[in-house]
Design a protein around this motif. Sequence first.
Motif, mmCIF file in Angstrom:
data_model
loop_
_atom_site.group_PDB
_atom_site.id
_atom_site.type_symbol
_atom_site.label_atom_id
_atom_site.label_comp_id
_atom_site.label_asym_id
_atom_site.label_seq_id
_atom_site.Cartn_x
_atom_site.Cartn_y
_atom_site.Cartn_z
ATOM 1 N N LYS A 7 0.865 -1.174 0.000
ATOM 2 C CA LYS A 7 0.000 0.000 0.000
ATOM 3 C C LYS A 7 0.902 1.224 0.000
ATOM 4 O O LYS A 7 1.740 1.393 0.876
ATOM 5 C CB LYS A 7 -0.892 -0.015 1.239
ATOM 6 C CG LYS A 7 -1.796 1.194 1.350
ATOM 7 C CD LYS A 7 -2.799 1.055 2.483
ATOM 8 C CE LYS A 7 -2.165 0.896 3.815
ATOM 9 N NZ LYS A 7 -3.078 0.934 4.954
ATOM 10 N N THR A 8 0.758 2.036 -1.017
ATOM 11 C CA THR A 8 1.560 3.235 -1.122
ATOM 12 C C THR A 8 0.648 4.439 -0.978
ATOM 13 O O THR A 8 -0.271 4.625 -1.766
ATOM 14 C CB THR A 8 2.298 3.289 -2.475
ATOM 15 O OG1 THR A 8 3.073 2.108 -2.611
ATOM 16 C CG2 THR A 8 3.198 4.495 -2.568
ATOM 17 N N THR A 9 0.883 5.245 0.051
ATOM 18 C CA THR A 9 0.069 6.436 0.257
ATOM 19 C C THR A 9 0.646 7.630 -0.492
ATOM 20 O O THR A 9 -0.063 8.590 -0.752
ATOM 21 C CB THR A 9 -0.052 6.768 1.758
ATOM 22 O OG1 THR A 9 1.255 6.893 2.302
ATOM 23 C CG2 THR A 9 -0.810 5.674 2.489
ATOM 24 N N SER A 10 1.916 7.558 -0.836
ATOM 25 C CA SER A 10 2.584 8.577 -1.642
ATOM 26 C C SER A 10 3.869 7.940 -2.166
ATOM 27 O O SER A 10 4.257 6.873 -1.705
ATOM 28 C CB SER A 10 2.891 9.816 -0.809
ATOM 29 O OG SER A 10 4.046 9.615 -0.032
ATOM 30 N N PRO A 11 4.547 8.584 -3.113
ATOM 31 C CA PRO A 11 5.812 8.005 -3.598
ATOM 32 C C PRO A 11 6.861 7.856 -2.495
ATOM 33 O O PRO A 11 7.786 7.088 -2.629
ATOM 34 C CB PRO A 11 6.276 9.000 -4.660
ATOM 35 C CG PRO A 11 5.070 9.745 -5.065
ATOM 36 C CD PRO A 11 4.179 9.791 -3.848
ATOM 37 N N LEU A 12 6.674 8.572 -1.391
ATOM 38 C CA LEU A 12 7.665 8.543 -0.321
ATOM 39 C C LEU A 12 7.226 7.749 0.905
ATOM 40 O O LEU A 12 7.935 7.693 1.898
ATOM 41 C CB LEU A 12 8.028 9.974 0.084
ATOM 42 C CG LEU A 12 8.690 10.807 -1.023
ATOM 43 C CD1 LEU A 12 8.912 12.227 -0.552
ATOM 44 C CD2 LEU A 12 9.996 10.175 -1.464
ATOM 45 N N LYS A 13 6.034 7.135 0.858
ATOM 46 C CA LYS A 13 5.568 6.287 1.959
ATOM 47 C C LYS A 13 5.022 4.984 1.383
ATOM 48 O O LYS A 13 4.228 4.991 0.458
ATOM 49 C CB LYS A 13 4.476 6.975 2.765
ATOM 50 C CG LYS A 13 4.978 8.060 3.673
ATOM 51 C CD LYS A 13 3.912 8.500 4.635
ATOM 52 C CE LYS A 13 4.468 9.543 5.588
ATOM 53 N NZ LYS A 13 3.481 9.955 6.568
ATOM 54 N N GLU A 14 5.460 3.876 1.978
ATOM 55 C CA GLU A 14 5.020 2.572 1.489
ATOM 56 C C GLU A 14 4.836 1.612 2.659
ATOM 57 O O GLU A 14 5.641 1.585 3.577
ATOM 58 C CB GLU A 14 6.042 2.001 0.507
ATOM 59 C CG GLU A 14 5.627 0.686 -0.082
ATOM 60 C CD GLU A 14 6.623 0.169 -1.106
ATOM 61 O OE1 GLU A 14 6.281 -0.793 -1.791
ATOM 62 O OE2 GLU A 14 7.736 0.709 -1.203
ATOM 63 N N ILE A 85 6.928 -0.635 7.110
ATOM 64 C CA ILE A 85 6.543 0.712 6.681
ATOM 65 C C ILE A 85 7.826 1.483 6.405
ATOM 66 O O ILE A 85 8.726 1.524 7.246
ATOM 67 C CB ILE A 85 5.715 1.441 7.759
ATOM 68 C CG1 ILE A 85 4.435 0.669 8.056
ATOM 69 C CG2 ILE A 85 5.408 2.867 7.307
ATOM 70 C CD1 ILE A 85 3.657 1.204 9.244
ATOM 71 N N ALA A 86 7.897 2.072 5.223
ATOM 72 C CA ALA A 86 9.027 2.925 4.856
ATOM 73 C C ALA A 86 8.510 4.346 4.711
ATOM 74 O O ALA A 86 7.626 4.607 3.903
ATOM 75 C CB ALA A 86 9.647 2.452 3.550
ATOM 76 N N ASP A 87 9.042 5.245 5.527
ATOM 77 C CA ASP A 87 8.665 6.653 5.459
ATOM 78 C C ASP A 87 9.893 7.436 5.020
ATOM 79 O O ASP A 87 10.775 7.748 5.808
ATOM 80 C CB ASP A 87 8.172 7.145 6.819
ATOM 81 C CG ASP A 87 7.719 8.588 6.794
ATOM 82 O OD1 ASP A 87 7.882 9.253 5.736
ATOM 83 O OD2 ASP A 87 7.201 9.061 7.817
ATOM 84 N N LYS A 88 9.947 7.711 3.718
ATOM 85 C CA LYS A 88 11.102 8.411 3.161
ATOM 86 C C LYS A 88 10.932 9.931 3.205
ATOM 87 O O LYS A 88 11.781 10.654 2.733
ATOM 88 C CB LYS A 88 11.360 7.925 1.742
ATOM 89 C CG LYS A 88 11.702 6.436 1.707
ATOM 90 C CD LYS A 88 11.798 5.921 0.308
ATOM 91 C CE LYS A 88 10.826 4.779 0.162
ATOM 92 N NZ LYS A 88 10.618 4.346 -1.182
ATOM 93 N N THR A 89 9.817 10.398 3.820
ATOM 94 C CA THR A 89 9.656 11.840 4.008
ATOM 95 C C THR A 89 10.486 12.304 5.193
ATOM 96 O O THR A 89 10.857 13.465 5.274
ATOM 97 C CB THR A 89 8.179 12.224 4.242
ATOM 98 O OG1 THR A 89 7.711 11.595 5.438
ATOM 99 C CG2 THR A 89 7.304 11.829 3.071
ATOM 100 N N ALA A 90 10.765 11.388 6.123
ATOM 101 C CA ALA A 90 11.580 11.720 7.299
ATOM 102 C C ALA A 90 13.051 11.805 6.890
ATOM 103 O O ALA A 90 13.482 11.156 5.944
ATOM 104 C CB ALA A 90 11.398 10.651 8.371
ATOM 105 N N ARG A 91 13.794 12.584 7.616
ATOM 106 C CA ARG A 91 15.240 12.695 7.369
ATOM 107 C C ARG A 91 15.986 12.399 8.647
ATOM 108 O O ARG A 91 15.837 13.140 9.595
ATOM 109 C CB ARG A 91 15.609 14.093 6.865
ATOM 110 C CG ARG A 91 15.040 14.404 5.517
ATOM 111 C CD ARG A 91 15.759 13.595 4.440
ATOM 112 N NE ARG A 91 15.208 13.870 3.116
ATOM 113 C CZ ARG A 91 14.541 12.964 2.400
ATOM 114 N NH1 ARG A 91 14.324 11.771 2.867
ATOM 115 N NH2 ARG A 91 14.099 13.270 1.215
ATOM 116 N N PRO A 92 16.732 11.308 8.759
ATOM 117 C CA PRO A 92 16.874 10.275 7.730
ATOM 118 C C PRO A 92 15.591 9.465 7.585
ATOM 119 O O PRO A 92 14.699 9.533 8.427
ATOM 120 C CB PRO A 92 18.019 9.402 8.263
ATOM 121 C CG PRO A 92 17.973 9.586 9.742
ATOM 122 C CD PRO A 92 17.491 11.002 9.965
ATOM 123 N N ALA A 93 15.513 8.676 6.520
ATOM 124 C CA ALA A 93 14.331 7.853 6.284
ATOM 125 C C ALA A 93 14.056 6.981 7.502
ATOM 126 O O ALA A 93 14.972 6.590 8.229
ATOM 127 C CB ALA A 93 14.531 6.988 5.049
#
Length: 104
Positions: A7-14, A85-93
């Motif tokens: 489930k991808t809520t945005s290109p940066l969250k999966e 869950i991968a949240d690539k909006t956070a820095r660092p991911a």
Amino acid sequence: YGGGGSKTTSPLKEERHLWFQVSAELPEAERRFSGFALWTRVVVDESTILDVRKQPDSHWAYVVSVMATEPVQLAFPGKVYLRSIADKTARPAYYTFEADVTSV
């Protein structure tokens, strides 16, 4: 491996869900769960992908996610459910891993 979904809520969250069936042929001594391994897969662009599983002599590391301090005896029949869950909006991911097993 029994299946799963993504489930991808945005290109940066999966979010991914996977489940694994405990095999009937698996000896009781091997029906234990304490974590899982992840192999590095780097997608450089559409035509360049580095996949550690296919390169046994690679210097890229794999990650072991320990989910329990002691191995959990799995029920038979049983399943192991994994959620990532991968949240690539956070820095660092930021990555989250959860496991649910049918235990004895």
